[in-house]
Design a protein around this motif. Structure first.
Motif, PDB file in Angstrom:
ATOM      1  N   THR A 172       0.841  -1.189   0.000  1.00 44.83           N
ATOM      2  CA  THR A 172       0.000   0.000   0.000  1.00 44.83           C
ATOM      3  C   THR A 172       0.878   1.242   0.000  1.00 44.83           C
ATOM      4  N   VAL A 173       0.663   2.089  -0.954  1.00 43.04           N
ATOM      5  CA  VAL A 173       1.379   3.367  -1.055  1.00 43.04           C
ATOM      6  C   VAL A 173       0.320   4.467  -1.002  1.00 43.04           C
ATOM      7  N   HIS A 174       0.442   5.338  -0.013  1.00 45.39           N
ATOM      8  CA  HIS A 174      -0.614   6.333   0.207  1.00 45.39           C
ATOM      9  C   HIS A 174       0.000   7.682   0.584  1.00 45.39           C
ATOM     10  N   ALA A 175      -0.548   8.715   0.004  1.00 44.42           N
ATOM     11  CA  ALA A 175      -0.158  10.095   0.342  1.00 44.42           C
ATOM     12  C   ALA A 175      -1.270  10.684   1.200  1.00 44.42           C
ATOM     13  N   ASP A 176      -0.932  11.110   2.414  1.00 42.10           N
ATOM     14  CA  ASP A 176      -1.969  11.636   3.310  1.00 42.10           C
ATOM     15  C   ASP A 176      -2.192  13.137   3.060  1.00 42.10           C
ATOM     16  N   GLY A 177      -3.088  13.686   3.825  1.00 45.84           N
ATOM     17  CA  GLY A 177      -3.424  15.094   3.651  1.00 45.84           C
ATOM     18  C   GLY A 177      -2.381  16.048   4.174  1.00 45.84           C
ATOM     19  N   VAL A 181       4.139  10.668   2.417  1.00 46.35           N
ATOM     20  CA  VAL A 181       3.921   9.477   1.594  1.00 46.35           C
ATOM     21  C   VAL A 181       4.389   8.272   2.405  1.00 46.35           C
ATOM     22  N   ALA A 182       3.524   7.267   2.549  1.00 47.42           N
ATOM     23  CA  ALA A 182       3.843   6.082   3.344  1.00 47.42           C
ATOM     24  C   ALA A 182       3.691   4.845   2.470  1.00 47.42           C
ATOM     25  N   ILE A 183       4.556   3.875   2.694  1.00 50.79           N
ATOM     26  CA  ILE A 183       4.486   2.588   2.006  1.00 50.79           C
ATOM     27  C   ILE A 183       4.461   1.491   3.065  1.00 50.79           C
ATOM     28  N   GLU A 184       3.586   0.549   2.881  1.00 49.03           N
ATOM     29  CA  GLU A 184       3.431  -0.550   3.847  1.00 49.03           C
ATOM     30  C   GLU A 184       3.441  -1.871   3.080  1.00 49.03           C
ATOM     31  N   ALA A 185       4.301  -2.811   3.534  1.00 48.63           N
ATOM     32  CA  ALA A 185       4.386  -4.140   2.938  1.00 48.63           C
ATOM     33  C   ALA A 185       4.364  -5.159   4.070  1.00 48.63           C
ATOM     34  N   PHE A 230      -4.335   8.310  -2.504  1.00 49.68           N
ATOM     35  CA  PHE A 230      -4.006   9.564  -1.812  1.00 49.68           C
ATOM     36  C   PHE A 230      -5.271  10.076  -1.136  1.00 49.68           C
ATOM     37  N   ALA A 231      -5.065  10.829  -0.073  1.00 45.02           N
ATOM     38  CA  ALA A 231      -6.177  11.361   0.697  1.00 45.02           C
ATOM     39  C   ALA A 231      -6.933  12.408  -0.123  1.00 45.02           C
ATOM     40  N   LEU A 267      -5.758   3.761  -7.042  1.00 45.81           N
ATOM     41  CA  LEU A 267      -7.110   3.811  -6.526  1.00 45.81           C
ATOM     42  C   LEU A 267      -7.672   5.224  -6.508  1.00 45.81           C
ATOM     43  N   GLY A 268      -6.813   6.204  -6.530  1.00 43.76           N
ATOM     44  CA  GLY A 268      -7.275   7.584  -6.508  1.00 43.76           C
ATOM     45  C   GLY A 268      -7.483   8.091  -5.086  1.00 43.76           C
ATOM     46  N   ALA A 269      -8.412   8.994  -4.931  1.00 45.14           N
ATOM     47  CA  ALA A 269      -8.649   9.601  -3.613  1.00 45.14           C
ATOM     48  C   ALA A 269      -9.433   8.636  -2.732  1.00 45.14           C
ATOM     49  N   THR A 270      -8.806   8.200  -1.654  1.00 41.08           N
ATOM     50  CA  THR A 270      -9.434   7.299  -0.687  1.00 41.08           C
ATOM     51  C   THR A 270      -9.017   7.693   0.705  1.00 41.08           C
ATOM     52  N   PRO A 271      -9.775   7.277   1.717  1.00 42.66           N
ATOM     53  CA  PRO A 271      -9.351   7.542   3.083  1.00 42.66           C
ATOM     54  C   PRO A 271      -8.020   6.844   3.396  1.00 42.66           C
ATOM     55  N   ASP A 272      -7.358   7.256   4.447  1.00 40.12           N
ATOM     56  CA  ASP A 272      -6.070   6.707   4.814  1.00 40.12           C
ATOM     57  C   ASP A 272      -6.218   5.219   5.157  1.00 40.12           C
ATOM     58  N   PRO A 273      -5.596   4.313   4.399  1.00 41.16           N
ATOM     59  CA  PRO A 273      -5.746   2.883   4.677  1.00 41.16           C
ATOM     60  C   PRO A 273      -4.743   2.360   5.696  1.00 41.16           C
ATOM     61  N   LEU A 274      -3.783   3.166   6.097  1.00 39.42           N
ATOM     62  CA  LEU A 274      -2.703   2.682   6.959  1.00 39.42           C
ATOM     63  C   LEU A 274      -3.000   2.993   8.425  1.00 39.42           C
TER      64      LEU A 274
END
Length: 274
Positions: A172-177, A181-185, A230-231, A267-274
């Motif tokens: 999971t790669v996600h950019a928060d508000g 930028v966080a990556i989780e494996a 991303f958020a 996935l586009g704009a989604t809530p923070d999954p991490l």
């Protein structure tokens, strides 16, 4: 006349004496022969009796061995029977427990996927038709399908998903508000903040930082799928370099670990999954 009779009588007695001796000798010889024969027969009978006694003892020993072997075999059969019964009872208990767990899971899943049909209809009427190219829309459509499916179909889907994760992994790669930028494996996680001044510099920075984080992770499985999101509050200066950097990042990952396959979806704009 009396004299002659006496003489004759005496003469006859003298003549019979050797005959009596001979008769006694014959009788004694026969006695000895009979006694020797009796002794031989007694010895033979004693030998036969001893032989029969030994045979009887041997047969008794063999019978005792057979009896003990049959007892051991009977005890072994009883032990195997008890083990078979215990294994059968345990299998029945496990089957009942699994059936109970499956029923509980099916009931829970049935509750979880019980949706308000009116809400679904209202929501669907307010949205545009789902696009098959949009992973979010596909996920929503799959969730609706599972919501209408039988509980056992949902369980099969979840089991298949679990088996897939044994051979593949999802990062999971996600950019928060806040611009991070966080990556989780799996259990590994890393995060960073973009410091570049231009979009190109930020894109290169994302590629370098994601590759550096990947080098700290364990050896990846045969298939790795990156879910990029991303958020909704994230600014374009953060999420756009992230989206632009993913293809270049995957090229570096594939070159570094050619035995693994790397794929991604945005996935586009989604809530923070991490």
């Amino acid at each position: 006349m009396r004299l002659s009779t006496s003489w004759w009588s005496r003469r006859t007695r003298f003549q019979l004496t050797p005959l009596m001796d001979l008769l006694l000798i014959i009788v004694f010889a026969q006695f000895l022969d009979v006694r020797e024969t009796s002794q031989q027969e007694a010895i033979s009978l004693q030998s036969q009796r001893e032989r029969l006694t030994m045979e009887i003892a041997r047969e008794r020993s063999e019978l005792e061995g057979i009896r003990q072997a049959m007892q051991r075999q009977q005890r072994e059969l009883e032990r195997q029977r008890d083990q078979a019964r215990a294994a059968r009872d345990q299998a029945y208990a496990q089957t009942d427990a699994q059936a109970a767990q499956m029923q509980v899971a099916m009931d829970l899943i049935g509750d979880w996927f019980t949706l308000d049909e009116n809400a679904i209809t209202e929501t669907s009427s307010n949205k545009k038709p789902a696009s098959l190219d949009d992973p979010i829309e596909q996920a929503v459509a799959e969730a609706k399908r599972l919501g209408r499916a039988a509980p056992d179909a949902v369980i099969r889907f979840l089991i298949g998903h679990d088996e897939l994760l044994k051979r593949a992994e999802i990062w999971t790669v996600h950019a928060d508000g806040n611009g991070n930028v966080a990556i989780e494996a799996g259990q590994q996680r890393d995060s960073f903040r973009l410091e570049g001044k231009t979009q190109a510099a930020r894109t290169s920075e994302v590629t370098d930082r994601l590759f550096a984080a990947y080098k700290q992770f364990p050896q990846p499985k045969g298939l790795v799928i990156l879910l990029v999101s991303f958020a909704p509050q994230s600014v374009a200066g953060v999420y756009q370099p992230l989206v632009d950097a993913i293809p270049k990042t995957l090229e570096r990952l594939r070159a570094d670990t050619p035995e693994s396959r790397f794929e991604y979806t945005v996935l586009g704009a989604t809530p923070d999954p991490l």
